[in-house]
Design a protein around this motif. Structure first.
Motif, PDB file in Angstrom:
ATOM      1  N   ILE B 128       0.838  -1.203   0.000  1.00  0.00           N
ATOM      2  CA  ILE B 128       0.000   0.000   0.000  1.00  0.00           C
ATOM      3  C   ILE B 128       0.873   1.254   0.000  1.00  0.00           C
ATOM      4  CG2 ILE B 128      -1.582   1.411   1.397  1.00  0.00           C
ATOM      5  CD1 ILE B 128      -2.874  -1.145   2.363  1.00  0.00           C
ATOM      6  N   LEU B 129       1.824   1.311   0.925  1.00  0.00           N
ATOM      7  CA  LEU B 129       2.583   2.539   1.124  1.00  0.00           C
ATOM      8  C   LEU B 129       3.625   2.784   0.038  1.00  0.00           C
ATOM      9  CD1 LEU B 129       3.101   2.513   4.987  1.00  0.00           C
ATOM     10  CD2 LEU B 129       1.459   3.830   3.644  1.00  0.00           C
ATOM     11  N   ARG B 130       4.253   1.714  -0.450  1.00  0.00           N
ATOM     12  CA  ARG B 130       5.355   1.937  -1.386  1.00  0.00           C
ATOM     13  C   ARG B 130       4.946   1.829  -2.840  1.00  0.00           C
ATOM     14  NH1 ARG B 130      10.278  -1.337   1.306  1.00  0.00           N
ATOM     15  NH2 ARG B 130       9.983  -0.624   3.446  1.00  0.00           N
ATOM     16  N   ILE B 131       3.813   1.175  -3.099  1.00  0.00           N
ATOM     17  CA  ILE B 131       3.440   1.004  -4.495  1.00  0.00           C
ATOM     18  C   ILE B 131       2.112   1.666  -4.826  1.00  0.00           C
ATOM     19  CG2 ILE B 131       2.941  -0.678  -6.288  1.00  0.00           C
ATOM     20  CD1 ILE B 131       4.849  -2.512  -4.867  1.00  0.00           C
ATOM     21  N   ARG B 132       1.054   1.235  -4.135  1.00  0.00           N
ATOM     22  CA  ARG B 132      -0.255   1.731  -4.554  1.00  0.00           C
ATOM     23  C   ARG B 132      -0.457   3.207  -4.238  1.00  0.00           C
ATOM     24  NH1 ARG B 132      -4.968  -2.802  -3.833  1.00  0.00           N
ATOM     25  NH2 ARG B 132      -5.316  -2.767  -6.066  1.00  0.00           N
ATOM     26  N   LEU B 133      -0.044   3.628  -3.054  1.00  0.00           N
ATOM     27  CA  LEU B 133      -0.267   5.024  -2.689  1.00  0.00           C
ATOM     28  C   LEU B 133       0.505   5.977  -3.614  1.00  0.00           C
ATOM     29  CD1 LEU B 133      -1.894   6.707  -0.676  1.00  0.00           C
ATOM     30  CD2 LEU B 133       0.105   6.747   0.814  1.00  0.00           C
ATOM     31  N   PRO B 134       1.810   5.764  -3.819  1.00  0.00           N
ATOM     32  CA  PRO B 134       2.510   6.660  -4.749  1.00  0.00           C
ATOM     33  C   PRO B 134       1.890   6.665  -6.142  1.00  0.00           C
ATOM     34  CG  PRO B 134       4.072   5.144  -3.708  1.00  0.00           C
ATOM     35  CD  PRO B 134       2.734   4.817  -3.163  1.00  0.00           C
ATOM     36  N   LEU B 135       1.507   5.473  -6.626  1.00  0.00           N
ATOM     37  CA  LEU B 135       0.958   5.420  -7.973  1.00  0.00           C
ATOM     38  C   LEU B 135      -0.429   6.049  -8.042  1.00  0.00           C
ATOM     39  CD1 LEU B 135       2.121   1.880  -9.144  1.00  0.00           C
ATOM     40  CD2 LEU B 135       2.958   4.100  -9.898  1.00  0.00           C
ATOM     41  N   ALA B 136      -1.134   6.078  -6.893  1.00  0.00           N
ATOM     42  CA  ALA B 136      -2.482   6.652  -6.881  1.00  0.00           C
ATOM     43  C   ALA B 136      -2.448   8.156  -6.594  1.00  0.00           C
ATOM     44  CB  ALA B 136      -3.345   5.938  -5.842  1.00  0.00           C
ATOM     45  N   LEU B 137      -1.278   8.687  -6.192  1.00  0.00           N
ATOM     46  CA  LEU B 137      -1.206  10.098  -5.790  1.00  0.00           C
ATOM     47  C   LEU B 137      -1.759  11.082  -6.820  1.00  0.00           C
ATOM     48  CD1 LEU B 137       2.048  10.705  -3.729  1.00  0.00           C
ATOM     49  CD2 LEU B 137      -0.321  10.953  -3.012  1.00  0.00           C
ATOM     50  N   PRO B 138      -1.434  10.921  -8.106  1.00  0.00           N
ATOM     51  CA  PRO B 138      -2.008  11.868  -9.069  1.00  0.00           C
ATOM     52  C   PRO B 138      -3.537  11.849  -9.049  1.00  0.00           C
ATOM     53  CG  PRO B 138      -0.257  10.594 -10.097  1.00  0.00           C
ATOM     54  CD  PRO B 138      -0.499   9.991  -8.750  1.00  0.00           C
ATOM     55  N   TYR B 139      -4.123  10.663  -8.925  1.00  0.00           N
ATOM     56  CA  TYR B 139      -5.582  10.556  -8.848  1.00  0.00           C
ATOM     57  C   TYR B 139      -6.092  11.267  -7.600  1.00  0.00           C
ATOM     58  CZ  TYR B 139      -5.723   6.743 -12.304  1.00  0.00           C
ATOM     59  OH  TYR B 139      -5.626   5.990 -13.435  1.00  0.00           O
ATOM     60  N   ILE B 140      -5.460  10.961  -6.464  1.00  0.00           N
ATOM     61  CA  ILE B 140      -5.932  11.526  -5.199  1.00  0.00           C
ATOM     62  C   ILE B 140      -5.830  13.043  -5.246  1.00  0.00           C
ATOM     63  CG2 ILE B 140      -5.506  11.611  -2.718  1.00  0.00           C
ATOM     64  CD1 ILE B 140      -4.450   8.731  -2.924  1.00  0.00           C
ATOM     65  N   ARG B 205       0.233  17.915 -11.643  1.00  0.00           N
ATOM     66  CA  ARG B 205       1.072  17.612 -12.808  1.00  0.00           C
ATOM     67  C   ARG B 205       2.439  17.096 -12.375  1.00  0.00           C
ATOM     68  NH1 ARG B 205      -1.432  21.861 -14.973  1.00  0.00           N
ATOM     69  NH2 ARG B 205       0.194  23.324 -14.358  1.00  0.00           N
ATOM     70  N   MET B 206       2.970  17.704 -11.302  1.00  0.00           N
ATOM     71  CA  MET B 206       4.264  17.232 -10.781  1.00  0.00           C
ATOM     72  C   MET B 206       4.170  15.760 -10.380  1.00  0.00           C
ATOM     73  SD  MET B 206       6.674  19.429 -10.777  1.00  0.00           S
ATOM     74  CE  MET B 206       6.099  20.074 -12.319  1.00  0.00           C
ATOM     75  N   LEU B 207       3.074  15.438  -9.668  1.00  0.00           N
ATOM     76  CA  LEU B 207       2.899  14.072  -9.189  1.00  0.00           C
ATOM     77  C   LEU B 207       2.713  13.105 -10.359  1.00  0.00           C
ATOM     78  CD1 LEU B 207       0.540  14.686  -6.148  1.00  0.00           C
ATOM     79  CD2 LEU B 207       2.906  13.906  -6.066  1.00  0.00           C
ATOM     80  N   THR B 208       1.955  13.566 -11.364  1.00  0.00           N
ATOM     81  CA  THR B 208       1.739  12.704 -12.520  1.00  0.00           C
ATOM     82  C   THR B 208       3.062  12.419 -13.213  1.00  0.00           C
ATOM     83  OG1 THR B 208      -0.363  13.803 -12.799  1.00  0.00           O
ATOM     84  CG2 THR B 208       0.342  12.401 -14.593  1.00  0.00           C
ATOM     85  N   LYS B 209       3.875  13.471 -13.293  1.00  0.00           N
ATOM     86  CA  LYS B 209       5.163  13.313 -13.941  1.00  0.00           C
ATOM     87  C   LYS B 209       6.041  12.330 -13.156  1.00  0.00           C
ATOM     88  CE  LYS B 209       8.503  16.408 -15.952  1.00  0.00           C
ATOM     89  NZ  LYS B 209       9.090  17.730 -15.779  1.00  0.00           N
ATOM     90  N   ARG B 210       5.909  12.393 -11.854  1.00  0.00           N
ATOM     91  CA  ARG B 210       6.763  11.581 -11.009  1.00  0.00           C
ATOM     92  C   ARG B 210       6.239  10.140 -10.886  1.00  0.00           C
ATOM     93  NH1 ARG B 210       9.496   8.925  -8.832  1.00  0.00           N
ATOM     94  NH2 ARG B 210      10.641   8.944  -6.888  1.00  0.00           N
ATOM     95  N   TYR B 211       4.938  10.012 -10.710  1.00  0.00           N
ATOM     96  CA  TYR B 211       4.378   8.689 -10.395  1.00  0.00           C
ATOM     97  C   TYR B 211       3.423   8.159 -11.449  1.00  0.00           C
ATOM     98  CZ  TYR B 211       6.126   9.570  -5.717  1.00  0.00           C
ATOM     99  OH  TYR B 211       6.916   9.829  -4.648  1.00  0.00           O
ATOM    100  N   GLY B 212       2.976   9.022 -12.328  1.00  0.00           N
ATOM    101  CA  GLY B 212       1.883   8.612 -13.222  1.00  0.00           C
ATOM    102  C   GLY B 212       2.338   7.948 -14.495  1.00  0.00           C
ATOM    103  N   ARG B 213       3.566   7.413 -14.490  1.00  0.00           N
ATOM    104  CA  ARG B 213       4.042   6.768 -15.705  1.00  0.00           C
ATOM    105  C   ARG B 213       3.170   5.565 -16.018  1.00  0.00           C
ATOM    106  NH1 ARG B 213       9.077   8.446 -17.016  1.00  0.00           N
ATOM    107  NH2 ARG B 213       9.830  10.026 -15.577  1.00  0.00           N
ATOM    108  N   THR B 214       3.017   5.330 -17.294  1.00  0.00           N
ATOM    109  CA  THR B 214       2.152   4.218 -17.682  1.00  0.00           C
ATOM    110  C   THR B 214       2.692   2.926 -17.097  1.00  0.00           C
ATOM    111  OG1 THR B 214       3.414   4.188 -19.698  1.00  0.00           O
ATOM    112  CG2 THR B 214       1.214   5.148 -19.807  1.00  0.00           C
ATOM    113  N   SER B 215       1.795   2.032 -16.806  1.00  0.00           N
ATOM    114  CA  SER B 215       2.185   0.790 -16.143  1.00  0.00           C
ATOM    115  C   SER B 215       3.147   0.009 -17.043  1.00  0.00           C
ATOM    116  CB  SER B 215       0.971  -0.044 -15.821  1.00  0.00           C
ATOM    117  OG  SER B 215       0.307  -0.350 -17.016  1.00  0.00           O
ATOM    118  N   SER B 216       3.834  -0.930 -16.413  1.00  0.00           N
ATOM    119  CA  SER B 216       4.964  -1.546 -17.108  1.00  0.00           C
ATOM    120  C   SER B 216       4.587  -2.796 -17.893  1.00  0.00           C
ATOM    121  CB  SER B 216       6.033  -1.902 -16.093  1.00  0.00           C
ATOM    122  OG  SER B 216       5.561  -2.957 -15.300  1.00  0.00           O
ATOM    123  N   THR B 217       3.386  -2.840 -18.425  1.00  0.00           N
ATOM    124  CA  THR B 217       3.043  -4.027 -19.222  1.00  0.00           C
ATOM    125  C   THR B 217       3.917  -4.070 -20.461  1.00  0.00           C
ATOM    126  OG1 THR B 217       1.292  -2.703 -20.150  1.00  0.00           O
ATOM    127  CG2 THR B 217       0.667  -4.330 -18.509  1.00  0.00           C
TER     128      THR B 217
END
Lengths: 398, 219
Positions: B128-140, B205-217
């Protein structure tokens, strides 16, 4: 060494995923679990790092029951690679690789050194890639990082769940070869799940064939190819079964009969290299290059066979840019119809010293091509079954 | 023009107080909203009961549909008038967008990423803390931005239950027929919205740039 003892897995909805799995996975070997989808190969593998728990039965790693470990602790000591890679998109490549070492509190210098070492091991230039993000890498490069990440904390066991099946064929083959080379260096106990028999044969020391949650056969690739346990294994390793109409007759006679009953349709290549009559000569050469052939069949838009053009004829007249394929082609000398028995086709090829023979239907359309290669391939598929049967009948007599 | 300047000088302390009240109203409500809605959204992602998720979202949606003046007024019998009922009402409004976006952000994380994390020995909390929360930050963050903008505008009504804010200038101006007051209140609210939106948009936008990268499929 990993040992499964009487492992059963039944899901809450009553689905029996695994039945009586007894299996020993040898240390330092690459063991491939293979079978059709839903056969339980992934499920079996996920028992090893306790992503799935058995309903009954026990699993041992080096003699110790894995239920005695804390699952999180156990998983940190087992490398894990999955089909869709699953790199963390918000971390750089270096950070992705460093995940498990970081959780194990290695010091920073040691982690940095290890990351460099691993990137070199999987053929990615450390200086170029360590600070990139996963989305900036191709699928093949991502999976290389996936493999590096699994190796990071130097685990004894690595689990790989169809790691290459989402990649294009060329990349896949390349990574298979690299895995074999890597394994020669690292000698890990690798459990590799795949549904591709060619892949398993290429990389595995031991193959475990599964169906409907049970182990059908396990052994070295050589042993499985030579002595498939039953029809399922046979169909899985791609042997063509020989037509047997009457079981009471002498076996060898039947095999001869069945070979002569083989028709060109079973043997022919169905997509021979063709060109349309209005192509230029340079274009024709390009097609030959791409298909790695020295001649092309010339067909019109209805696939009616007009003639054949060889690389020599094209090169002879190459200087004249206005010429097209139809100007330099020559008519077809020999051809057979669909349904022709194979021996007749082979006889024609031998008598007229042909390297290939077109199969043309009644309305003059090209339906396929017999080549020496396609005949050898067919024999290769048929013969193991024949040899097995032959050996079996010898055994009867003895 | 001189009249305006004189007016602004004369009433500057009033305007300052109103602005301050407005910011406090909005800030406290949104902060409370984050404190409740983000954990709630996360809990719903991990909830095993679909009916619970559906019920919570239904209730949050319902709150959203209540007219703002009605929601402000309904707490007067329980909490009296002033800041308190206003903050409660505005806080209730803020829940839905933040919770929805937290939930969606968490759900948007690629399954293979989560599987890899579990397979490598991440505990649920670490994942939750290291993966989902950072990746969800732009949404939040986007949820917080939308909420804040709405709450600033709704807070102008809070003066009607005695909570003050820029609304007091508008309502007061209407009462004594003083155009300048109305304009200052309205323009103040508009400016506050624009500044907040720009600032939060930039953070998003900062958060998206930092964490919002497209998933690694794989490609």
């Amino acid at each position: 060494m990993i040992e499964f003892q009487q492992v059963n897995k039944k899901y809450d909805d009553g689905f029996q995923a695994l039945t009586d799995i007894n299996l020993t996975i040898k240390k330092g070997e690459l063991t491939a679990f293979i079978g059709p989808s839903g056969c339980g190969k992934s499920t079996t593998m996920k028992h090893i790092n306790r992503l799935i728990s058995p309903t009954s039965g026990r699993i041992f790693i080096d003699g110790k029951d894995i239920s005695e470990y804390h699952p999180v602790e156990l998983r940190r000591n087992i490398g894990y690679v999955i089909q869709n890679v699953g790199l963390f998109p918000h971390m750089t490549i270096a950070k992705n690789i460093a995940i498990v070492p970081q959780m194990k509190n290695w010091d920073k210098a040691k982690i940095d050194k290890r990351v460099t070492e691993l990137l070199q091991l999987v053929n990615l230039d450390p200086d170029t890639y360590r600070n990139r993000y996963p989305s900036e890498l191709s699928g093949g490069q991502q999976q290389r990082v996936g493999v590096a990440r699994a190796l990071a904390a130097d685990p004894d066991i690595i689990l790989m769940d169809e790691p290459f099946s989402a990649l294009d064929p060329i990349t896949r083959e390349q990574l298979q070869e690299e895995l074999v080379r890597l394994q020669e260096d690292v000698h890990k106990t690798i459990v590799f799940v795949t549904h591709d028999m060619d892949e398993a044969i290429k990389i595995a020391d031991t193959i475990v064939l599964m169906k409907d949650g049970q182990i059908v056969q396990s052994g070295s690739p050589e042993a499985i190819l030579r002595r498939p346990a039953n029809d399922f294994v046979r169909s899985f390793i791609g042997q063509k079964r020989i037509h047997t109409n009457d079981k009471d007759e002498n076996e060898m006679e039947l095999d001869d009969a069945s070979l002569s009953m083989t028709t060109v349709d079973e043997v022919m290549v169905t997509q021979p290299a063709t060109t349309s009559p209005n192509r230029g000569l340079a274009e024709a050469i390009k097609i030959m290059e791409a298909r790695k052939v020295d001649s092309l069949f010339v067909v019109d838009k209805n696939r009616t066979l007009l003639g054949i053009v060889s690389i020599y004829r094209v090169l002879n007249r190459y200087g004249d840019e206005s010429l097209t394929v139809k100007d330099v082609m020559k008519p077809i000398g020999y051809q057979v119809g669909p349904g022709t028995p194979l021996p007749i086709a082979v006889e024609q090829m031998t008598n007229h010293r042909l390297t290939n023979l077109a199969v043309v239907d009644d309305s003059g359309r090209l339906v396929g091509l017999i080549t020496r290669g396609s005949i050898v391939k067919h024999l290769n598929e048929v013969y193991p079954a024949m040899i097995e049967r032959f050996a079996w009948s010898l055994g009867e007599e003895a | 023009m001189d009249g305006w300047i004189a007016f602004l000088q004369e009433r500057s302390s009033d305007i300052g107080t109103a602005l301050q009240e407005h910011i406090v109203l909005t800030g406290v409500s949104v902060l409370l909203g984050c404190l409740i809605a983000i954990p709630l959204g996360i809990a719903l992602v991990y909830s095993r009961w679909n009916w619970l998720t559906n019920t919570v979202f239904f209730m949050a949606n319902l709150l959203q549909t209540i007219p703002s003046l009605a929601l402000l007024a309904i707490f007067i019998p329980f909490l009296g008038i002033g800041m308190k009922p206003a903050i409660v009402a505005l806080f209730l409004y803020s829940i839905m967008p933040i919770m929805r976006n937290t939930y969606d952000g968490f759900r948007s994380v690629d399954n293979s990423v989560l599987e890899a994390a579990r397979g490598m020995g991440y505990s649920t909390m670490q994942s939750i803390l290291r993966i989902r929360l950072p990746l969800a930050l732009p949404y939040i963050m986007s949820g917080i931005r939308i909420t804040t903008v709405y709450i600033i505008s709704w807070a102008t009504l809070a003066t009607l239950i005695g909570a003050g804010g820029l609304g007091r200038l508008i309502v007061g101006g209407l009462g004594v027929n003083k155009l300048e007051l109305v304009v200052v209140g309205a323009v103040g609210a508009i400016l506050l919205v624009l500044i907040t939106d720009t600032l939060f948009g930039w953070i998003e936008r900062m958060l998206t740039k930092r964490y919002g990268r497209t998933s690694s499929t794989t490609a």
